[in-house]
Scaffold this motif. Structure first.
Motif, PDB file in Angstrom:
ATOM      1  N   GLY A  52       0.684  -1.150   0.106  1.00 58.38           N
ATOM      2  CA  GLY A  52      -0.216   0.135   0.109  1.00 58.38           C
ATOM      3  C   GLY A  52       0.870   1.374  -0.129  1.00 58.38           C
ATOM      4  N   MET A  53       2.009   1.176   0.798  1.00 61.93           N
ATOM      5  CA  MET A  53       2.767   2.317   0.725  1.00 61.93           C
ATOM      6  C   MET A  53       3.402   2.780  -0.465  1.00 61.93           C
ATOM      7  SD  MET A  53       6.250   2.984   2.807  1.00 61.93           S
ATOM      8  CE  MET A  53       7.213   1.786   1.525  1.00 61.93           C
ATOM      9  N   PHE A  54       3.779   1.682  -1.275  1.00 65.07           N
ATOM     10  CA  PHE A  54       4.236   1.865  -2.718  1.00 65.07           C
ATOM     11  C   PHE A  54       3.351   2.483  -3.498  1.00 65.07           C
ATOM     12  CE2 PHE A  54       8.023  -0.459  -1.032  1.00 65.07           C
ATOM     13  CZ  PHE A  54       9.247   0.411  -1.827  1.00 65.07           C
ATOM     14  N   ASN A  55       1.942   1.906  -3.463  1.00 61.51           N
ATOM     15  CA  ASN A  55       0.997   2.484  -4.485  1.00 61.51           C
ATOM     16  C   ASN A  55       0.731   3.822  -4.194  1.00 61.51           C
ATOM     17  OD1 ASN A  55       0.656   0.140  -6.065  1.00 61.51           O
ATOM     18  ND2 ASN A  55      -0.960  -0.848  -4.522  1.00 61.51           N
ATOM     19  N   LEU A  56       0.802   4.018  -2.809  1.00 61.61           N
ATOM     20  CA  LEU A  56       0.441   5.600  -2.379  1.00 61.61           C
ATOM     21  C   LEU A  56       1.480   6.481  -2.977  1.00 61.61           C
ATOM     22  CD1 LEU A  56      -1.349   7.710  -0.797  1.00 61.61           C
ATOM     23  CD2 LEU A  56       0.087   7.234   1.308  1.00 61.61           C
ATOM     24  N   LEU A  57       2.895   6.139  -2.748  1.00 59.45           N
ATOM     25  CA  LEU A  57       3.893   7.096  -3.239  1.00 59.45           C
ATOM     26  C   LEU A  57       3.907   6.882  -4.749  1.00 59.45           C
ATOM     27  CD1 LEU A  57       6.871   5.416  -1.243  1.00 59.45           C
ATOM     28  CD2 LEU A  57       5.779   7.716  -0.822  1.00 59.45           C
ATOM     29  N   GLY A  58       3.631   5.852  -5.308  1.00 57.36           N
ATOM     30  CA  GLY A  58       3.461   5.948  -6.817  1.00 57.36           C
ATOM     31  C   GLY A  58       2.322   6.809  -7.498  1.00 57.36           C
ATOM     32  N   THR A  59       1.095   6.770  -6.725  1.00 54.36           N
ATOM     33  CA  THR A  59       0.097   7.773  -7.104  1.00 54.36           C
ATOM     34  C   THR A  59       0.529   9.350  -6.968  1.00 54.36           C
ATOM     35  OG1 THR A  59      -1.555   6.135  -6.386  1.00 54.36           O
ATOM     36  CG2 THR A  59      -2.277   8.552  -6.597  1.00 54.36           C
ATOM     37  N   VAL A  60       0.847   9.700  -5.659  1.00 53.18           N
ATOM     38  CA  VAL A  60       1.328  10.965  -5.357  1.00 53.18           C
ATOM     39  C   VAL A  60       2.312  11.370  -6.264  1.00 53.18           C
ATOM     40  CG1 VAL A  60       2.361  12.342  -3.672  1.00 53.18           C
ATOM     41  CG2 VAL A  60       0.643  10.652  -2.658  1.00 53.18           C
ATOM     42  N   PHE A  61       3.286  10.632  -6.426  1.00 50.04           N
ATOM     43  CA  PHE A  61       4.713  11.143  -7.509  1.00 50.04           C
ATOM     44  C   PHE A  61       4.229  11.244  -8.623  1.00 50.04           C
ATOM     45  CE2 PHE A  61       7.124  10.351  -3.463  1.00 50.04           C
ATOM     46  CZ  PHE A  61       8.140  11.216  -3.548  1.00 50.04           C
ATOM     47  N   SER A  62       3.424  10.332  -9.260  1.00 47.65           N
ATOM     48  CA  SER A  62       3.071  10.502 -10.807  1.00 47.65           C
ATOM     49  C   SER A  62       2.120  11.406 -10.832  1.00 47.65           C
ATOM     50  CB  SER A  62       2.069   9.223 -11.119  1.00 47.65           C
ATOM     51  OG  SER A  62       3.187   7.901 -10.933  1.00 47.65           O
ATOM     52  N   VAL A  63       1.155  11.628 -10.047  1.00 42.68           N
ATOM     53  CA  VAL A  63      -0.041  12.861 -10.229  1.00 42.68           C
ATOM     54  C   VAL A  63       0.840  14.213 -10.007  1.00 42.68           C
ATOM     55  CG1 VAL A  63      -1.860  14.178  -9.234  1.00 42.68           C
ATOM     56  CG2 VAL A  63      -2.001  11.726  -9.462  1.00 42.68           C
ATOM     57  N   LEU A  64       1.767  14.358  -8.842  1.00 47.64           N
ATOM     58  CA  LEU A  64       2.467  15.484  -8.673  1.00 47.64           C
ATOM     59  C   LEU A  64       3.574  15.994  -9.999  1.00 47.64           C
ATOM     60  CD1 LEU A  64       3.399  17.996  -7.017  1.00 47.64           C
ATOM     61  CD2 LEU A  64       5.031  16.360  -5.993  1.00 47.64           C
ATOM     62  N   GLY A  65       4.030  14.729 -10.528  1.00 45.66           N
ATOM     63  CA  GLY A  65       5.104  15.093 -11.595  1.00 45.66           C
ATOM     64  C   GLY A  65       4.365  15.378 -12.815  1.00 45.66           C
ATOM     65  N   LEU A  66       3.372  14.644 -13.334  1.00 49.83           N
ATOM     66  CA  LEU A  66       2.608  14.996 -14.339  1.00 49.83           C
ATOM     67  C   LEU A  66       1.959  16.302 -14.277  1.00 49.83           C
ATOM     68  CD1 LEU A  66       1.045  11.485 -15.223  1.00 49.83           C
ATOM     69  CD2 LEU A  66       2.989  12.384 -16.551  1.00 49.83           C
ATOM     70  N   SER A  67       1.477  16.816 -13.091  1.00 53.18           N
ATOM     71  CA  SER A  67       1.156  17.907 -13.114  1.00 53.18           C
ATOM     72  C   SER A  67       1.681  19.138 -13.233  1.00 53.18           C
ATOM     73  CB  SER A  67       0.222  18.237 -11.522  1.00 53.18           C
ATOM     74  OG  SER A  67      -0.651  17.443 -11.480  1.00 53.18           O
ATOM     75  N   LEU A  68       3.013  18.938 -12.461  1.00 54.99           N
ATOM     76  CA  LEU A  68       4.345  20.149 -12.820  1.00 54.99           C
ATOM     77  C   LEU A  68       4.565  19.982 -14.266  1.00 54.99           C
ATOM     78  CD1 LEU A  68       6.467  19.382  -9.667  1.00 54.99           C
ATOM     79  CD2 LEU A  68       4.864  21.227  -9.926  1.00 54.99           C
ATOM     80  N   THR A  69       4.637  18.840 -14.772  1.00 55.07           N
ATOM     81  CA  THR A  69       4.944  18.753 -16.221  1.00 55.07           C
ATOM     82  C   THR A  69       4.046  19.355 -17.254  1.00 55.07           C
ATOM     83  OG1 THR A  69       6.169  16.669 -15.996  1.00 55.07           O
ATOM     84  CG2 THR A  69       5.533  17.262 -18.152  1.00 55.07           C
ATOM     85  N   GLY A  70       2.786  19.204 -16.797  1.00 61.99           N
ATOM     86  CA  GLY A  70       1.726  20.049 -17.463  1.00 61.99           C
ATOM     87  C   GLY A  70       1.892  21.533 -17.333  1.00 61.99           C
ATOM     88  N   LEU A  71       2.244  21.929 -16.113  1.00 62.62           N
ATOM     89  CA  LEU A  71       2.265  23.541 -15.884  1.00 62.62           C
ATOM     90  C   LEU A  71       3.445  23.932 -16.598  1.00 62.62           C
ATOM     91  CD1 LEU A  71       1.531  23.643 -12.034  1.00 62.62           C
ATOM     92  CD2 LEU A  71       0.274  24.600 -13.927  1.00 62.62           C
ATOM     93  N   VAL A  72       4.665  23.252 -16.598  1.00 66.08           N
ATOM     94  CA  VAL A  72       5.646  23.671 -17.331  1.00 66.08           C
ATOM     95  C   VAL A  72       5.519  23.921 -18.821  1.00 66.08           C
ATOM     96  CG1 VAL A  72       8.143  23.161 -18.158  1.00 66.08           C
ATOM     97  CG2 VAL A  72       7.398  22.942 -15.656  1.00 66.08           C
ATOM     98  N   ALA A  73       4.651  22.858 -19.366  1.00 65.64           N
ATOM     99  CA  ALA A  73       4.400  22.833 -20.703  1.00 65.64           C
ATOM    100  C   ALA A  73       3.307  24.161 -21.097  1.00 65.64           C
ATOM    101  CB  ALA A  73       3.830  21.638 -21.057  1.00 65.64           C
ATOM    102  N   ALA A  74       2.658  24.301 -20.351  1.00 66.17           N
ATOM    103  CA  ALA A  74       1.511  25.274 -20.601  1.00 66.17           C
ATOM    104  C   ALA A  74       2.197  27.002 -20.489  1.00 66.17           C
ATOM    105  CB  ALA A  74       0.446  25.384 -19.321  1.00 66.17           C
ATOM    106  N   LYS A  75       3.393  26.829 -19.766  1.00 64.15           N
ATOM    107  CA  LYS A  75       3.889  28.064 -19.726  1.00 64.15           C
ATOM    108  C   LYS A  75       5.103  28.246 -20.719  1.00 64.15           C
ATOM    109  CE  LYS A  75       3.337  29.166 -14.457  1.00 64.15           C
ATOM    110  NZ  LYS A  75       4.153  29.309 -13.413  1.00 64.15           N
ATOM    111  N   THR A  76       5.695  27.319 -21.051  1.00 64.83           N
ATOM    112  CA  THR A  76       6.966  27.409 -21.784  1.00 64.83           C
ATOM    113  C   THR A  76       6.642  27.132 -23.466  1.00 64.83           C
ATOM    114  OG1 THR A  76       7.707  25.388 -21.578  1.00 64.83           O
ATOM    115  CG2 THR A  76       8.258  26.961 -20.220  1.00 64.83           C
ATOM    116  N   GLY A  77       5.304  26.440 -23.520  1.00 66.99           N
ATOM    117  CA  GLY A  77       4.852  26.146 -24.820  1.00 66.99           C
ATOM    118  C   GLY A  77       5.722  24.816 -25.387  1.00 66.99           C
ATOM    119  N   PHE A  78       6.091  24.283 -24.604  1.00 67.94           N
ATOM    120  CA  PHE A  78       6.999  23.038 -24.650  1.00 67.94           C
ATOM    121  C   PHE A  78       8.295  23.316 -25.384  1.00 67.94           C
ATOM    122  CE2 PHE A  78       2.521  21.260 -25.285  1.00 67.94           C
ATOM    123  CZ  PHE A  78       2.745  20.123 -24.608  1.00 67.94           C
TER     124      PHE A  78
END
Length: 203
Positions: free
Chosen positions: A117-143
């Motif tokens: 459960g701990m690894f699944n939780l870490l996987g969910t948190v880090f995946s969502v956070l990482g993808l969200s930050l990636t989306g923000l960078v893409a939105a601001k810089t236009g890839f």
């Protein structure tokens, strides 16, 4: 069909009465049933197996089972008991001897993977956070290739790595524990059968 009827059919096929009785006993005890599986996100995180005896297990037989648990799982564990209830355990690994409605007892082996459960939780948190930050960078810089992509992508990769770890480790863990429990169930059945009165002698 009764046991006598099965033994009669077995004799016609050249199978001894004692062999038929042993096979029938194995079916009643649940020796051949697959292990119970507890899953999380499609991956096994828990395993259990129950073997039913038609009589109460003696103190000497229980002690032999405890030796079997310790040898199979490689740990001394802790033995507890209250009335007709007996238990051997080590962490989440449990072996419980419980009464049944028909006056016998059943041995229930169970365990869960504590860190799944701990690894699944870490996987969910880090995946969502990482993808969200990636989306923000893409939105601001236009890839923009020169943008700071490493941090967000590394976080997302860490989440995927946690999921990958579970995908690799959990099936192997389940197979190992299920095999160990099947071995214990068979050996425990033999221990109880050795002390049981003979129903029919082989002729």
């Amino acid at each position: 069909m009764t046991l006598a009827e099965l033994q009669s059919i077995g004799e016609e096929a050249g199978i001894s009465k004692a062999a038929v009785a042993r096979a029938a006993g194995a079916i009643v005890r649940g020796d051949h049933l697959p292990p119970e599986r507890q899953s999380l996100m499609g991956l096994p995180v828990g395993v259990a197996r129950t073997v039913v005896f038609d009589r109460r297990v003696t103190d000497a037989e229980w002690e032999r089972m405890v030796v079997l648990f310790r040898r199979t799982f490689g740990t001394s564990g802790v033995v507890r008991g209250a009335g007709s209830l007996r238990e051997w355990g080590n962490g989440r690994l449990r072996a419980s001897l419980e009464p049944t409605a028909r006056g016998g007892q059943q041995l229930r082996l169970s365990t869960t993977k504590s860190d799944a459960g701990m690894f699944n939780l870490l996987g969910t948190v880090f995946s969502v956070l990482g993808l969200s930050l990636t989306g923000l960078v893409a939105a601001k810089t236009g890839f923009d290739p020169s943008a700071a992509w490493f941090g967000p992508l590394a976080i997302a990769a860490g989440g995927l790595a946690a999921f990958a770890r579970n995908a690799i480790v959990l099936p192997r863990w389940f197979t190992q524990r299920a095999t160990q429990m099947a071995s214990i169930s068979a050996a425990a059945s033999e221990i109880v059968a050795e002390g049981a009165p003979v129903i029919e002698q082989e002729t």
